[in-house]
Design an enzyme around this catalytic site. Structure first.
Site, short mmCIF file in Angstrom:
data_model
loop_
_atom_site.label_atom_id
_atom_site.label_comp_id
_atom_site.label_asym_id
_atom_site.label_seq_id
_atom_site.Cartn_x
_atom_site.Cartn_y
_atom_site.Cartn_z
N ASP A 26 5.03 7.61 0.07
CA ASP A 26 4.17 6.47 -0.24
C ASP A 26 4.61 5.78 -1.53
OD1 ASP A 26 2.05 4.72 0.04
OD2 ASP A 26 0.63 6.03 -0.99
N ASN A 28 6.52 2.59 -1.58
CA ASN A 28 7.67 1.69 -1.49
C ASN A 28 7.31 0.25 -1.85
OD1 ASN A 28 9.17 3.86 -0.59
ND2 ASN A 28 9.11 3.27 1.57
N ARG A 39 9.11 -6.39 -0.24
CA ARG A 39 8.74 -5.03 0.18
C ARG A 39 9.89 -4.33 0.90
NH1 ARG A 39 3.41 -3.54 0.30
NH2 ARG A 39 3.71 -2.29 2.19
N ASN A 74 0.36 1.77 10.76
CA ASN A 74 1.34 0.88 10.11
C ASN A 74 1.71 -0.33 10.96
OD1 ASN A 74 3.17 3.54 8.40
ND2 ASN A 74 1.45 2.28 7.70
#
Length: 246
Positions: A26, A28, A39, A74
């Site tokens: 977790d 990034n 991102r 996601n």
């Protein structure tokens, strides 16, 4: 193991490497945002950290490593980000994971593979088949994985078996249920690590983590290092695991 005798994290000796470690990769996006980058740059950096940590876990004697790569939730992310991640997965299946094969690492994918593109599904099948005879660390890559959906899938499979007369309702116990999970035949995780500062499971290994030790760390995944892993293992080793006993 010599590594166990020599390795230290600060003043805390590492006395025990967990047989099974889970990692929620977790941070990034926040890593990229802090640097004014898209991102996608954070995901690329996180993929490099993934490769580094997998190699290190194999080196120090971890038997099973489960990494949370892409959850069932996601898919809700922006379409461009999801498309980038799918491309990144394909790149790593062609590159990094094949490198792991040379390191005697068996690769297993946890989750519903049917949602992926035919090419990605083919690559997943090829990697699993090519590495199935490896005798070293088992690397579980959780992709399109969710703990709740895994439990529902297992319940449906058991219900179908009962309907078909394969066994009775009274024969259902924890072992029967566990054998219907994606992790069937593997031990439950001893330690789950979550970098990024967040303190929640996020639908990761819900059944399997009933007695898992958790370590939450204030470091974003792309910055996560071998030293951070050592520190997490040291904290784990210092705990008294009673599994409900005294």
């Amino acid at each position: 193991m010599n590594w166990l005798k020599k390795q230290k994290c600060g003043s805390v000796p590492v006395k025990q490497v967990p047989a099974h470690i889970g990692i929620i990769m977790d941070g990034n996006g926040r890593w990229a945002k802090k640097r004014g980058l898209p991102r996608s740059a954070g995901h690329s950096a996180g993929a490099e950290t993934f490769k580094k940590i997998v190699r290190y876990c194999s080196k120090i004697g971890v038997k099973h490593l489960t990494v949370y790569a892409f959850s069932t939730e996601n898919w809700k992310r922006p379409a461009a980000e999801v498309t980038f991640l799918m491309g990144l997965f394909e790149q790593y299946l062609n590159d990094a994971l094949k490198d792991f094969e040379q390191r005697n690492i068996r690769v297993v994918f946890l989750g519903d593979k049917s949602a992926f593109s035919p090419n990605l599904q083919r690559l997943i099948a090829d990697i699993e088949q090519a590495s199935q005879s490896k005798t070293g660390m088992v690397l579980n890559v959780a992709m399109n994985y969710g703990g709740r959906s895994e439990i529902i899938r297992a319940a449906k499979a058991i219900a179908s078996d009962v309907k078909d007369g394969k066994f009775s309702v009274d024969a259902i116990d924890e072992k029967v249920f566990a054998n219907k999970l994606y992790t069937a035949g593997q031990p439950d995780p001893d330690l789950i690590i979550r970098p990024s500062g967040e303190k929640r499971l996020s639908n990761f290994l819900l059944w399997q983590s009933a007695y898992t030790e958790f370590v939450f760390m204030n470091v974003l995944w792309p910055d996560f290092s071998e030293k951070d892993l050592d520190l997490a293992i040291a904290e784990y080793a210092a705990r008294n695991r009673r599994f409900g006993g005294v």
